[in-house]
Write an enzyme that holds these catalytic residues in place. Structure first.
Site, PDB file in Angstrom:
ATOM      1  N   GLU A  45       2.120  -4.798   8.332  1.00  0.00           N
ATOM      2  CA  GLU A  45       0.940  -4.016   8.707  1.00  0.00           C
ATOM      3  C   GLU A  45       0.920  -3.673  10.201  1.00  0.00           C
ATOM      4  O   GLU A  45       0.584  -2.559  10.589  1.00  0.00           O
ATOM      5  CB  GLU A  45      -0.345  -4.777   8.328  1.00  0.00           C
ATOM      6  CG  GLU A  45      -0.748  -4.671   6.867  1.00  0.00           C
ATOM      7  CD  GLU A  45       0.006  -5.589   5.910  1.00  0.00           C
ATOM      8  OE1 GLU A  45       1.012  -6.215   6.328  1.00  0.00           O
ATOM      9  OE2 GLU A  45      -0.408  -5.688   4.746  1.00  0.00           O
ATOM     10  N   LEU A  71       0.831  -1.207   0.000  1.00  0.00           N
ATOM     11  CA  LEU A  71       0.000   0.000   0.000  1.00  0.00           C
ATOM     12  C   LEU A  71       0.866   1.258   0.000  1.00  0.00           C
ATOM     13  O   LEU A  71       1.862   1.322   0.729  1.00  0.00           O
ATOM     14  CB  LEU A  71      -0.856  -0.015   1.270  1.00  0.00           C
ATOM     15  CG  LEU A  71      -1.671   1.229   1.587  1.00  0.00           C
ATOM     16  CD1 LEU A  71      -2.814   1.384   0.595  1.00  0.00           C
ATOM     17  CD2 LEU A  71      -2.218   1.145   3.008  1.00  0.00           C
ATOM     18  N   GLU A 121      -0.322  -9.465  -1.030  1.00  0.00           N
ATOM     19  CA  GLU A 121      -1.751  -9.713  -1.291  1.00  0.00           C
ATOM     20  C   GLU A 121      -2.014  -9.793  -2.799  1.00  0.00           C
ATOM     21  O   GLU A 121      -2.792 -10.628  -3.265  1.00  0.00           O
ATOM     22  CB  GLU A 121      -2.603  -8.603  -0.664  1.00  0.00           C
ATOM     23  CG  GLU A 121      -2.525  -8.589   0.859  1.00  0.00           C
ATOM     24  CD  GLU A 121      -3.419  -7.533   1.472  1.00  0.00           C
ATOM     25  OE1 GLU A 121      -4.492  -7.881   1.965  1.00  0.00           O
ATOM     26  OE2 GLU A 121      -3.047  -6.340   1.460  1.00  0.00           O
TER      27      GLU A 121
END
Ligand code: 1HE
Length: 269
Positions: free
Chosen positions: A143, A75, A123
């Site tokens: 994360e 991300l 992911e």
């Protein structure tokens, strides 16, 4: 034999965060934000979705790789600060939509992994059907250390690859798995030397592309559903899918080829 690469059709070449080339039946899609280690921002998620919705009609398999020294840094953390809770839920759902389009699209996708394959990058890799890893590849789910959680389907897909226990280890301890561990645990299917990943990915994609499209479709869409059904429903679904595949003209032609000594034998190697 590997086909020469050609530019992508116009709709795909307009996607500036992806570099897309056509190699005969194989489409090569490269994440193309190397300055940001291919971190996935909103435009990149949207472009991935667009690319997989608009695959050229004659594409039979896709190779997904990353430009630069890393597959993907996950991300884009610079976007996080501006979102409230409601916006974060919607954001995660856009990742789900894009990655579902990869996993449950029209053709199999082979990821070629090198360098960092972390967070959302892992992911993304998990949404692909086959994974080729170079020895430089390493896997992490940082994360926890960023105060966030998986949001790109990883909590669904990763335990199916390596088990809940390994995902917990990655997330709680912040450890990394190297390419060899990833291969042993089931993150990659094939491990190759640095620099050899793309050629291997394309070789596999070309092989996948020779299968009957309906068989590939059944493997992508039906097999995972059967594997998660109760056994009785799963077996019935298998019989139905087998009958549909066997009844196709493609299957009949391929079986005839074999019986008349034109089909390829299954040889060791
Ligand atoms: C980034 C990102 C990013 C790099 N978001 N900008 N992901 C992470 O926690 C991984 C964070 N990144 C790293 O640990 C390292 O960047 C790498 C190990 C991947 C690569 O290291 P390196 O030394 O090659 O590059 P760098 O100098 O750290 O980064 C180069 C630039 O990319 C730099 O920007 P610049 O403007 O200073 O040049 C970095 O800030 C930028 N960059 N990674 C934003 N991730 C759906 S939920 C999914 C949740 C997650 O994915 S959590 C995991 C997030």
């Amino acid at each position: 034999m590997t086909a020469a690469s050609a530019p992508a059709p116009e709709a795909l070449s307009a996607l500036d965060l992806l570099r897309i080339e056509v190699r005969g039946p194989v489409l090569h899609v490269r994440l193309n934000r190397p300055a940001k280690r291919n971190a996935i921002n909103d435009p990149l998620v949207a472009q991935l979705q667009t690319a997989f919705v608009h695959l050229p009609e004659d594409t039979r398999a896709v190779v997904l790789s990353g430009e630069g020294d890393h597959f993907c840094a996950g991300l884009d953390l610079s976007e996080l600060q501006e979102r409230d809770i409601a916006e974060s839920i919607v954001h995660s759902r856009t990742w789900h939509a894009a990655f579902d389009r990869i996993q449950f699209g029209r053709v199999p996708v082979i990821a070629v992994l090198h360098g960092a394959v972390v967070g959302g990058g892992l992911e993304l890799a998990a949404a692909c059907h086959l994974r080729v890893a170079e020895r430089s590849a390493y896997y992490a789910l940082p994360e926890g250390s960023r105060g966030i959680f998986l949001g790109g389907g990883g909590s669904m897909r990763l335990p199916r690859l390596i088990g809940v226990s390994r995902v917990m280890e990655l997330m709680l301890t912040g450890c990394t798995y190297g390419a060899e561990q990833g291969q042993t645990f089931g993150l990659s299917h094939v491990l190759v030397d640095d620099g050899a990943g793309l050629a291997k990915g394309i070789e596999l994609a070309e092989r996948v592309a020779t299968n009957a499209p309906l068989s590939n479709f059944a493997v992508m869409h039906v097999l995972p559903r059967i594997a998660e059904s109760d056994p009785a429903s799963g077996l019935l679904t298998e019989s139905l899918m087998a009958a549909i595949a066997q009844g196709s003209d493609d299957a009949k032609a391929r079986l005839k080829d074999f019986l008349e000594k034109r089909g390829k034998k299954v040889l060791r190697g």
